[in-house]
Design an enzyme around this catalytic site. Structure first.
Site, short mmCIF file in Angstrom:
data_model
loop_
_atom_site.label_atom_id
_atom_site.label_comp_id
_atom_site.label_asym_id
_atom_site.label_seq_id
_atom_site.Cartn_x
_atom_site.Cartn_y
_atom_site.Cartn_z
N SER A 164 4.24 2.13 8.51
CA SER A 164 3.64 1.24 7.29
C SER A 164 5.16 1.21 6.72
CB SER A 164 2.74 1.70 6.38
OG SER A 164 1.57 1.56 6.90
N HIS A 200 0.81 -1.17 -0.02
CA HIS A 200 0.15 -0.07 0.13
C HIS A 200 0.97 1.21 0.15
CE1 HIS A 200 0.07 -0.25 4.45
NE2 HIS A 200 0.07 1.30 4.44
N ASP A 203 1.27 -7.58 2.27
CA ASP A 203 1.15 -6.21 2.06
C ASP A 203 2.73 -5.66 1.90
OD1 ASP A 203 0.95 -3.52 1.93
OD2 ASP A 203 -0.41 -3.24 3.64
#
Ligand code: ARG
Ligand code: GLU
Length: 715
Positions: A650, A84, A220
């Site tokens: 992230s 992402h 991810d």
């Protein structure tokens, strides 16, 4: 006797408060609590993590595009981050024919790697406390504006005089609400190329339904590579650039994790607000989050209906939709967590204890005695302005593309006749080109009209334009901004350059455009009736919060405080640990590939899977990456731990006691998202992709095993 009892009750109360706040923290890497980390199981030293004078783990950690975190995992500058985080890049290389979002992308050698204009990777070279220099000459008598001016000019002077190399940068940031200042020397690499990404069915498996939740089953991750000039220094993209040679890269451990294991996460957390008064938490639950959520409910519903029907729209809006829905779902979890953990009550108890301690010392009493009362008053005044601010931001600026364009054009008109006009016009041409590339006029019109309805309904009337708002579908039909009317002979959405070519035509067209006019009135009302007062309150709040922070550091000198996240490099540590949501059974800390298969829904937009992965699971041939043998082999996918993370973490590496990479941070559990405002060790967990799953997908699924040759795998 009586006194003793009271004392006991009070100290018990205090113990329960401080226990409830234990754990968590995002620490400055030069100021780690090494002994606590070692006590929890760490085998390396704080110097191994951060050392400005010798290679250390921080040399492998890079701020990715200024938003996410990434880490170097090979001697050739191979960079690991989330799917992402690379989403925008993966999308920008995708077309209907070559849909890398859908099918994944794997460069099979360096020459197939894809350059990304504007993408950067920034390393931290050194961190220094410069508080004394920055606050030199700042006095208690100054008002907030004067203080800001003073600090700003000190920052400029100090930054200018920093000793550094020409290819390095420097910035200085406030910490502890401006009670401290730190200086960062950085190196920013500007040639960062896409190397690999799994299909979204792996990289974003479970999409919004599973986002911010546990148990989770998402791969991810994506891979990039940093390129440098021939001296290994930062350089703009060039064919002649070569793979970057890092001072340190992270070895990857496939030994696996178990509950209770020490882990730490190293990265660039964005923003937290851990020291708000109870009243601010209460407003978050009761009005602030509900307003934001309500606005996005409306936008998301319209977008998702169309995206599911039409593939071209899905590709155009995928990234925007993911961004809007991500915060929307987070706010819902945050409110839930704050409510469940009785955060407001706990914070009130904390304030009671604060006031009690303050009253024990005359000098505290005179400086801090009214703080909580003042904060309460100011937050009460602020509430309606805060709501108006949220509506302007969410309904006019963030979630409608056409309104946002109209705001830019209004801005441009305001610069008419000034020296700034041409530069501003050029900047807008560039951003509009990007905007119109993925713009669907009819879809955005539908969203915008729904948002303007909410705006009219929910913004207090004293903040609206005098003559009401008259935006309807004909406003859109008659506007050049939607591309439905021509400007300079073209549709703006087809050719921004040509549409803007003639200044006279541009200005008169914009001045007569119904959408620019209407948004201009909304902007004017906002700028006259909301913004000045809101800014004034925010300034006062900043000052009060700074004093409150200072007071807490003094009054609770028995407690360790970490500074709020501010997109600078931090370390957080915790243990691999399952968790138990209130109404559910306890969940283990690890998920496996069989759980991915259990969620599989053929053809579903969120839970479909590549046939190849399904076959691979059947064969149970996990090689060196799986747990157990033969029939009983299991492939680890995700795990959770009590690391205190936030947005910006992230792509951060999760490291083990020896400093090897064991996971890739990408999310938090739902109610645990309250940790931005209130960390509770019983609820807050970060979610990571297991490093073994990453290697398994690269090697066995993508057939890009050649990449493993440049990594260091710890078995
Ligand atoms: N919640 C994670 C974060 O804040 C992941 C977001 C990307 N995934 C998504 N389904 N939108 O970035
Ligand atoms: N997904 C988040 C990010 O983009 C990290 C998760 C979080 O907010 O904890 O940084």
């Amino acid at each position: 006797m009586m006194k003793l009892r009271l004392f006991l009750v009070n100290s018990l109360l205090w113990i329960s408060i401080s226990l409830a706040q234990q754990g968590g923290g995002m620490w400055i890497p030069t100021e780690l609590n090494e002994s606590e980390m070692k006590q929890m199981g760490m085998k390396i030293s704080a110097k191994d993590i951060f050392n400005p004078n010798a290679p250390s783990i921080k040399d492998a950690i890079a701020h990715f595009g200024g938003g996410c975190t990434s880490e170097v995992i090979s001697s050739n500058g191979l960079l690991l981050t989330n799917h992402h985080c690379g989403y925008g890049q993966i999308q920008s290389h995708s077309t209907l024919e070559n849909d890398y979002l859908k099918n994944g992308f794997w460069a099979m050698n360096n020459s197939e790697e894809l350059p990304n204009k504007g993408l950067t990777a920034t390393f931290i070279v050194d961190i220094k406390d410069v508080t004394d220099k920055i606050l030199q000459g700042v006095s208690g008598e100054m008002n907030e504006e004067q203080r800001q001016q003073f600090v700003k000019s000190n920052i400029e002077i100090i930054s200018k005089n920093v000793v550094k190399e020409a290819y390095q940068d420097v910035f200085i940031r406030p910490f502890y609400k401006g009670n401290k200042y730190y200086q960062f020397i950085t190196e920013t690499y500007k040639d960062v190329r896409l190397v690999g990404a799994p299909p979204s069915a792996i990289g974003n498996f479970g999409m919004d339904t599973d986002n911010w939740s546990w148990p989770r089953h998402t791969g991810d991750f994506s891979l990039f590579r940093i390129y440098a000039d021939k001296n290994n220094k930062p350089a703009e993209y060039s064919e002649n650039n070569v793979p970057y040679k890092p001072k340190h890269f992270l070895p990857i451990s496939i030994k696996g994790v178990k509950e209770g294991d020490f882990t730490f996460v190293f990265g660039f957390p964005g923003t937290t607000d851990e020291y708000l008064p109870a009243i601010a938490l209460d407003q978050t639950i009761k009005t602030i989050n509900p307003s934001r959520i309500g606005i996005r409910d409306v936008a998301l519903k319209i977008l998702s209906d169309k995206m599911r029907k039409d593939d071209a729209t899905r590709i155009k809006y995928a990234s925007k939709y993911a961004r809007i829905s991500n915060a929307w779902k987070k706010w819902r979890g945050e409110s839930l967590g704050l409510t469940k953990s009785e955060a407001v009550k706990l914070r009130q108890d904390y304030e009671t204890e604060f006031n009690k301690r303050v009253n024990t010392k005359p000098e505290w009493k005179s400086s801090y005695g009214n703080l909580i009362k003042d904060l309460n008053e100011l937050y009460t005044t602020n509430e309606s302005y805060e709501i108006a601010e949220i509506y302007f931001d969410e309904a006019i600026y963030r979630n409608s593309e056409t309104f946002r364009i109209a705001l830019m054009m209004q801005n441009l008109l305001n610069a008419k006749g000034t020296a700034e006009f041409d530069g501003m016009k050029q900047r807008y041409i560039n951003s509009l080109k990007g905007l119109y590339k993925d713009y669907d006029a009819d879809l955005d019109q539908e969203v915008s009209l729904a948002l303007i309805d909410l705006y009219k309904k929910n913004v207090p009337v004293e903040f609206l334009p005098e003559n009401a708002i008259h935006i309807n579908s004909s406003t859109f039909e008659n506007s050049v901004l939607t591309g439905k009317q021509k400007i300079n002979g073209v549709s703006i959405s087809q050719d921004v350059e040509k549409a803007f070519a003639n200044n006279e035509v541009l200005i008169s067209t914009l001045e007569n455009d119904p959408l620019v006019q209407e948004i201009g009135l909304i902007l004017k009302a906002y700028e006259e009736k909301v913004s000045p007062k809101y800014t004034a309150i925010e300034n006062q709040l900043a000052q009060l919060q700074r004093t409150y922070m200072k007071a807490q550091l003094e009054v609770f000198s028995d407690k360790k405080f970490f500074p709020d996240a501010n997109s600078t490099l931090r370390v957080t540590y915790g243990k691999v640990d399952g968790y138990k949501p209130e109404d559910k059974p306890r969940y283990a800390a690890q998920t496996y590939l069989d759980g991915v298969i259990a969620k599989y829904i053929p053809g579903d937009y969120e839970f479909d899977l590549p046939q190849k992965l399904i076959d691979m699971e059947k064969s149970k041939d996990y090689g060196i990456y799986g747990e157990g043998k033969k029939k009983n082999a299991k492939m680890p996918v995700n795990f959770i731990a009590s690391n205190h993370t936030t947005g910006g973490n992230s792509g951060s590496p999760a490291l083990d006691k020896d400093g090897n990479l064991i996971g890739l941070n990408f999310d938090r559990v739902w109610e645990g998202t309250m940790s931005d405002l209130h960390y509770d060790a019983s609820i807050c967990r970060n979610i990571m992709v297991d490093a073994r799953y990453i290697l398994y997908i690269i090697d066995k699924f993508a057939g890009a095993g050649y990449l493993l040759n440049e990594m260091k795998i710890v078995k």
